[in-house]
Design a protein around this motif. Structure first.
Motif, short mmCIF file in Angstrom:
data_model
loop_
_atom_site.label_atom_id
_atom_site.label_comp_id
_atom_site.label_asym_id
_atom_site.label_seq_id
_atom_site.Cartn_x
_atom_site.Cartn_y
_atom_site.Cartn_z
N SER A 1 -3.36 8.24 11.89
CA SER A 1 -2.11 8.99 11.79
C SER A 1 -1.43 8.74 10.45
O SER A 1 -0.99 9.68 9.76
CB SER A 1 -1.15 8.59 12.92
OG SER A 1 -1.66 8.93 14.19
N ALA A 2 -1.37 7.47 10.05
CA ALA A 2 -0.70 7.12 8.80
C ALA A 2 -1.51 7.59 7.59
O ALA A 2 -0.94 7.98 6.56
CB ALA A 2 -0.48 5.61 8.72
N GLY A 3 -2.84 7.56 7.71
CA GLY A 3 -3.67 8.02 6.60
C GLY A 3 -3.51 9.50 6.34
O GLY A 3 -3.33 9.93 5.19
N LEU B 1 0.84 -1.20 0.00
CA LEU B 1 0.00 0.00 0.00
C LEU B 1 0.88 1.25 0.00
O LEU B 1 1.84 1.35 0.76
CB LEU B 1 -0.90 0.00 1.23
CG LEU B 1 -1.99 1.08 1.29
CD1 LEU B 1 -3.03 0.86 0.20
CD2 LEU B 1 -2.65 1.08 2.67
N THR B 2 0.57 2.20 -0.85
CA THR B 2 1.35 3.44 -0.97
C THR B 2 0.50 4.64 -0.53
O THR B 2 -0.73 4.56 -0.48
CB THR B 2 1.80 3.67 -2.41
OG1 THR B 2 0.63 3.93 -3.23
CG2 THR B 2 2.54 2.45 -2.96
N PRO B 3 1.15 5.77 -0.25
CA PRO B 3 0.37 6.98 0.03
C PRO B 3 -0.56 7.34 -1.12
O PRO B 3 -1.68 7.81 -0.88
CB PRO B 3 1.46 8.04 0.23
CG PRO B 3 2.64 7.29 0.74
CD PRO B 3 2.60 5.99 -0.01
N LEU C 1 2.23 2.02 6.68
CA LEU C 1 1.03 1.54 5.99
C LEU C 1 1.04 0.04 5.78
O LEU C 1 -0.02 -0.59 5.64
CB LEU C 1 0.89 2.23 4.62
CG LEU C 1 0.50 3.71 4.62
CD1 LEU C 1 0.56 4.26 3.20
CD2 LEU C 1 -0.89 3.92 5.21
N ASN C 2 2.21 -0.55 5.77
CA ASN C 2 2.35 -1.99 5.49
C ASN C 2 2.90 -2.75 6.69
O ASN C 2 3.62 -3.74 6.53
CB ASN C 2 3.24 -2.17 4.26
CG ASN C 2 2.62 -1.57 3.02
OD1 ASN C 2 1.65 -2.10 2.48
ND2 ASN C 2 3.16 -0.44 2.57
N LEU D 1 -9.80 3.74 7.31
CA LEU D 1 -10.36 2.41 7.01
C LEU D 1 -9.39 1.57 6.18
O LEU D 1 -9.14 0.40 6.50
CB LEU D 1 -11.68 2.56 6.25
CG LEU D 1 -12.96 2.65 7.07
CD1 LEU D 1 -14.12 3.12 6.20
CD2 LEU D 1 -13.28 1.29 7.69
N VAL D 2 -8.87 2.14 5.11
CA VAL D 2 -7.99 1.35 4.24
C VAL D 2 -6.69 1.01 4.95
O VAL D 2 -6.14 -0.08 4.77
CB VAL D 2 -7.74 2.06 2.89
CG1 VAL D 2 -6.87 3.29 3.02
CG2 VAL D 2 -7.13 1.08 1.89
N GLY D 3 -6.21 1.92 5.80
CA GLY D 3 -5.00 1.61 6.56
C GLY D 3 -5.21 0.50 7.56
O GLY D 3 -4.37 -0.40 7.71
N ARG D 4 -6.34 0.54 8.28
CA ARG D 4 -6.62 -0.52 9.25
C ARG D 4 -6.79 -1.86 8.55
O ARG D 4 -6.29 -2.89 9.00
CB ARG D 4 -7.90 -0.17 10.04
CG ARG D 4 -8.32 -1.20 11.06
CD ARG D 4 -7.43 -1.26 12.28
NE ARG D 4 -6.06 -1.65 11.99
CZ ARG D 4 -5.10 -1.80 12.89
NH1 ARG D 4 -5.33 -1.60 14.16
NH2 ARG D 4 -3.88 -2.14 12.55
N LEU D 5 -7.48 -1.84 7.43
CA LEU D 5 -7.72 -3.07 6.67
C LEU D 5 -6.42 -3.68 6.19
O LEU D 5 -6.18 -4.90 6.31
CB LEU D 5 -8.65 -2.75 5.49
CG LEU D 5 -9.11 -3.90 4.61
CD1 LEU D 5 -9.72 -5.03 5.42
CD2 LEU D 5 -10.12 -3.38 3.59
N ASN D 6 -5.52 -2.86 5.65
CA ASN D 6 -4.26 -3.40 5.14
C ASN D 6 -3.40 -3.98 6.26
O ASN D 6 -2.70 -4.97 6.06
CB ASN D 6 -3.47 -2.31 4.40
CG ASN D 6 -2.38 -2.88 3.53
OD1 ASN D 6 -2.65 -3.69 2.64
ND2 ASN D 6 -1.15 -2.48 3.77
N ALA D 7 -3.46 -3.37 7.45
CA ALA D 7 -2.71 -3.92 8.59
C ALA D 7 -3.28 -5.27 9.01
O ALA D 7 -2.52 -6.21 9.31
CB ALA D 7 -2.74 -2.94 9.75
N LEU D 8 -4.59 -5.40 9.03
CA LEU D 8 -5.21 -6.66 9.45
C LEU D 8 -4.90 -7.80 8.51
O LEU D 8 -4.74 -8.95 8.94
CB LEU D 8 -6.73 -6.49 9.58
CG LEU D 8 -7.22 -5.52 10.67
CD1 LEU D 8 -8.75 -5.46 10.65
CD2 LEU D 8 -6.71 -5.91 12.04
#
Length: 527
Positions: free
Chosen positions: A206-208, A12-14, A312-313, A102-109
């Protein structure tokens, strides 16, 4: 940019975050990532069956870590965790901020270290793809244990509580959480052990927002080069300060890139050539030191980008679940899975670099405002330019007041604190050092937005100064594109008018990357 972002936990990128948050790109989870989620969940269930005391599965939270929770109360524990932590305050996050989280949390999970069921992953995907945006309050995160309060407001909707905005038929309706889920065919989740904690523990907000700062800040840096190059031309300054020999002697990466960029922007400029042998010895620092200052800003933003791409990753919740074969024997667990408690939720890697980026953006705005002064100030501007670039100075004020606004915006950036330097212990002293990464992200985002407007003012003044160039001299290939892009949205100032709409238009072409696109078409290798 793709209309769909595939999440695999690693790539995942910015720019992907921006695509999902601002352009409503859909998301899909890669098959390998789904397999990792399933494996992680099996390890959690095996550990639960073992009866061992494991933080977040069958214990209380924070200072209540030593309180043991019975098996029949484990699901209630997860729901109560979400409810109790949904205690934010302040403004509501806007849609793009929530989607970025949302997308950041999803990618971490989906990295497969959090122990959630695949149904949780599917529910988060559905929120993004079906246009369901939880109502999230903006204040409450300390940047450790991550963005707890905002994430809890998000997770509240997944269990059918809280509120969400739902897009249907081109309109947005605010509904209770359960009704919002039903509107897109979803049932509330009955959170299993570990899932509540996995949903609210981490740094995705924070990352988003840091992703926005990276993308928007890099656009600001490129626009600053364009504005500075145009100002260099219209003030009859030299581009000798961008000679490669100077920058080879001090080879900072950003500095060399900016010097090369300014040379490309002013290539074939008749304006620059017209005074190559003038008697001026040196230009003012705001022009002569442009590569050094802009380059340092670029290096700071690159430093932030590196941290954001890692964050992000990453798996940023706690505890994390591993294959037992991959960890030290001291870990709690079984032969199948092991749980390790740590601090990956601590936002310090982001907080420090966000504060650094805020300082860097402040300098970018500051040097731009000083160049604007050289375009307007009758005490220092070139003889061919009228005072304040007014058609009839005195009867008209020209661009006098936009500089005031630029100065006010610059003052606001300067007044922003550096939150990473602060610390307030919480949770009875168990959580005794926090990062304040989210507040750092908010400040950095304000700095970016203000800088866009400050640069827009310089661009407006630079374009206006073109109208007063002597003779019929051609601008450089890139600066001509800059001028044309400005003139497509802002008319020449022939008489005083309210300039706020012009300033908004100029800031907008910076913020949306319109200026980048125009220069790319005119200059090969624009960076």
């Amino acid at each position: 940019m793709s209309a769909e972002v595939v999440l695999d936990g690693d790539s995942l990128t910015p720019e992907d975050v921006v695509a999902v948050a601002r352009q409503n790109a859909s998301v899909e989870v890669a098959d390998d990532a789904r397999a990792a989620v399933r494996d992680s969940r099996e390890r959690v269930e095996d550990i639960v069956e073992s009866g061992q005391a494991v933080y977040g599965l069958n214990t209380g939270f924070g200072q209540l870590v030593n309180t043991r929770i019975e098996r029949e109360e484990m699901r209630e524990l997860q729901a109560n965790l979400v409810r109790s932590h949904a205690s934010g305050a302040g403004r509501e996050l806007d849609i793009e901020e929530v989607r970025a989280m949302l997308v950041g949390r999803l990618n971490a999970l989906v990295k497969g270290y959090s122990g959630v069921r695949e149904s949780v992953v599917d529910a988060l995907c559905a929120l993004l793809n079906e246009g369901v945006t939880p109502v999230v309050r903006s204040r409450g995160s300390l940047g450790a244990s991550g963005d707890l309060a905002p994430l809890a407001h998000l997770a509240l909707v997944l269990i059918g509580e809280g509120e969400a905005d739902v897009e249907t038929g081109g309109e947005t309706e605010r509904l209770p959480g359960g009704d919002a889920l039903a509107a897109v065919g979803l049932e509330p989740l009955d959170l299993a052990p570990k899932e509540g904690l996995a949903l609210i523990n981490g740094t995705p907000l924070s990352a988003g927002i840091a992703s926005f700062v990276v993308v928007d800040g890099e656009r600001a840096a490129r626009a600053a080069d364009a504005a500075g190059a145009l100002t260099t031309e219209v003030t009859m300054s030299t581009t000798a300060n961008c000679d490669p020999a100077i920058h080879d002697a001090r080879p900072h990466a950003g500095q060399s890139t900016v010097a090369e960029t300014v040379r490309a922007l002013t290539a074939e400029s008749e304006v620059v050539e017209s005074h190559r042998n003038c008697d001026r010895v040196q230009d003012a620092y705001s022009i002569r030191c442009l590569p050094q200052v802009h380059g340092a800003v670029r290096d700071a933003l690159q430093h932030l980008r590196e941290a954001v791409e890692v964050e992000l990753n990453s798996a940023t919740d706690n505890p994390l679940v591993f294959d037992a074969a991959d960890v030290d024997e001291r870990a709690v667990g079984t032969s199948a899975g092991a749980v390790l408690s740590g601090g990956n939720f601590h936002g310090e890697p982001l907080a420090l670099r966000l504060d650094y980026a805020t300082s860097a953006l402040c300098e970018l705005a500051a040097i731009s405002e000083r160049r604007t002064d050289r375009l307007l100030n009758p005490n220092v501007q070139e003889h061919h330019l009228p005072a304040f670039l007014a058609a009839e100075p005195g009867r008209h004020s020209g661009f006098m007041i936009p500089q005031y606004t630029a100065a006010a915006l610059l003052n606001e950036i300067r007044s922003l604190g550096r939150p990473s330097m602060d610390n307030t212990p919480v949770s009875g002293g168990q959580e005794d050092h926090v990062s304040m990464s989210l507040q750092s992200a908010y400040h950095a985002r304000t700095a970016v937005e203000n800088t866009h407007t400050v640069l827009g003012v310089e661009l407006l003044c630079g374009a206006q100064a073109v109208e007063y160039l002597p003779g019929d001299l051609a601008l450089g290939r890139g600066t001509e594109a800059v001028y044309d892009t400005l003139r497509a949205v802002v008319e020449t100032l022939d008489a005083d008018r309210a300039l706020s709409p012009d300033m908004d238009a100029a800031a907008d072409i910076v913020a949306r990357g319109v200026l980048d696109d125009a220069i790319d078409d005119a200059v090969d290798g624009f960076k």
